[in-house]
Write an enzyme that holds these catalytic residues in place. Structure first.
Site, short mmCIF file in Angstrom:
data_model
loop_
_atom_site.label_atom_id
_atom_site.label_comp_id
_atom_site.label_asym_id
_atom_site.label_seq_id
_atom_site.Cartn_x
_atom_site.Cartn_y
_atom_site.Cartn_z
CG ASP A 44 -0.19 -0.06 2.53
OD1 ASP A 44 1.07 -0.05 2.51
OD2 ASP A 44 -0.85 -0.11 3.58
N GLY A 45 2.16 1.10 -0.09
CA GLY A 45 3.03 2.28 -0.19
C GLY A 45 3.67 2.70 1.12
CD GLU A 46 0.81 1.84 5.92
OE1 GLU A 46 1.28 0.84 6.50
OE2 GLU A 46 -0.29 2.34 6.19
NE ARG A 61 7.66 36.64 4.15
CZ ARG A 61 8.16 35.94 3.13
NH1 ARG A 61 7.37 35.60 2.13
NH2 ARG A 61 9.42 35.60 3.11
CE LYS A 80 11.38 39.27 4.71
NZ LYS A 80 11.96 37.93 4.66
CG ASP A 135 17.29 35.16 4.94
OD1 ASP A 135 17.24 35.16 6.18
OD2 ASP A 135 16.34 35.56 4.24
C1 R5P Z 1 12.23 35.19 7.26
O1 R5P Z 1 12.29 35.97 8.19
C2 R5P Z 1 13.35 34.26 6.92
O2 R5P Z 1 14.53 34.63 7.56
C3 R5P Z 1 13.58 34.21 5.42
O3 R5P Z 1 13.93 35.51 4.99
C4 R5P Z 1 12.37 33.74 4.70
O4 R5P Z 1 11.90 32.53 5.23
C5 R5P Z 1 12.69 33.54 3.22
O5 R5P Z 1 11.52 33.15 2.56
P1 R5P Z 1 11.35 33.36 1.00
O6 R5P Z 1 12.50 32.75 0.32
O7 R5P Z 1 10.05 32.66 0.70
O8 R5P Z 1 11.23 34.83 0.76
#
Ligand code: R5P
Length: 282
Positions: A33-35, A184, A182, A209
């Site tokens: 079953d894939g497990e 978001r 930055k 990062d």
């Molecule tokens: C956020 O604070 C993290 O340090 C990274 O900057 C973030 O996870 C990067 O995500 P993405 O590549 O989707 O912009």
């Protein structure tokens, strides 16, 4: 005995070399079953299981490996080079699970201690029911850079990554640090980055990062640097998640070199965190 899960074969192999310990490779097949059906070479005083929990399957494999090891070894240590399902480390909105806690509690049932590399939120270590130590993968990123960079500027794409940029700079041995502002959008995830006024002309710029996921953060940072006559733009991260077409996005944005560590196995994982993990395990 070092036991590699299928998501962490490179880093586990390097760790076994660093520690001069046996690498015990599990046999993995599947039921009809894939497990997963799994068998592990047994009997060791210390079983170190190395697993990047990048997928739901990886979590299952880890729990299977731990289940055998907990019966056969005197001590079980779980190394999570990358801990997945860690974003929801608290209930951000009503009705949301603290997924990171659910995963941490499940892992804690059959291990004696946990090591994880550079989680985005260090407080995640407190979600485990067993001791959890954090290994800093940032200094290893300096290994991905050539010697003799010109007037290097280690640039964090947001303020939260400034310590990481300084750590990479210190490990590299020279250069200045700075960061972008930055933003978001919480609903759409869209990233915007404020223009930067540090003079980058004729300098080698190293963007650092902890994670590159969609690549949006790095791509916006590279866009800001484009046209400012930087000599080159390096983009380094500890965890190269590189979802979807992130790698191509960054290539298209004009990055000179994209690199990451082997906490997640990708083609850009040219730097190993194994020496940093080994230091914790000696
Ligand atoms: C956020 O604070 C993290 O340090 C990274 O900057 C973030 O996870 C990067 O995500 P993405 O590549 O989707 O912009």
């Amino acid at each position: 005995m070092i036991i590699p899960a299928s998501t962490a074969q490179s880093v586990a192999t390097r760790l076994a070399e660093q520690l001069n310990e046996e690498l015990a490779v599990p046999e993995i097949t599947r039921f009809a079953d894939g497990e997963f059906k799994l068998q592990l070479p047994t009997a060791a005083d210390r079983a170190v299981i190395v697993c990047a929990t990048t997928t739901a399957d990886a979590h299952i494999e880890l729990l299977q490996l731990q289940e055998v090891a907990a019966r056969e070894a005197k001590e079980v240590i779980t190394v999570l080079p990358y801990m997945g399902y860690a974003r929801q480390d608290r209930a951000f909105r009503d009705g949301e699970p603290v997924t990171a806690r659910a995963m941490a509690k499940a892992i804690s049932t059959t291990t004696d201690r946990v090591l994880t590399v550079s989680p985005h939120e260090p407080a995640i270590a407190g979600l485990f029911d067993v001791p959890c130590a954090i290994v800093d993968g940032a200094p290893r990123l300096a290994e991905g850079l050539p010697e003799g960079l010109t007037d290097p500027l280690f640039l964090a794409p947001d303020e939260g990554a400034t310590t990481l940029a300084s750590t990479v700079r210190d490990a590299y041995g020279s250069g200045k640090t700075d960061y972008f502002e930055k933003h978001r959008d919480r609903d759409t995830g869209a990233v915007s980055i404020e223009p930067h006024d540090t003079d980058v002309a004729d300098r080698d710029v190293i963007l650092t990062d902890d994670i590159i996921a969609t690549g949006s953060t790095m791509a916006r940072a590279i866009e800001q640097l484009n046209g400012q006559a930087a000599r080159s733009i390096y983009a380094g991260c500890i965890h190269p998640v590189l979802a979807d077409n992130a790698q191509a996005t960054l290539g298209g944005a004009g990055v000179t070199k994209l690199f990451g560590t082997d906490t997640i196995e990708r083609s850009v994982s040219t730097v190993s965190v194994a020496p940093a993990i080994a230091t914790e395990l000696r």
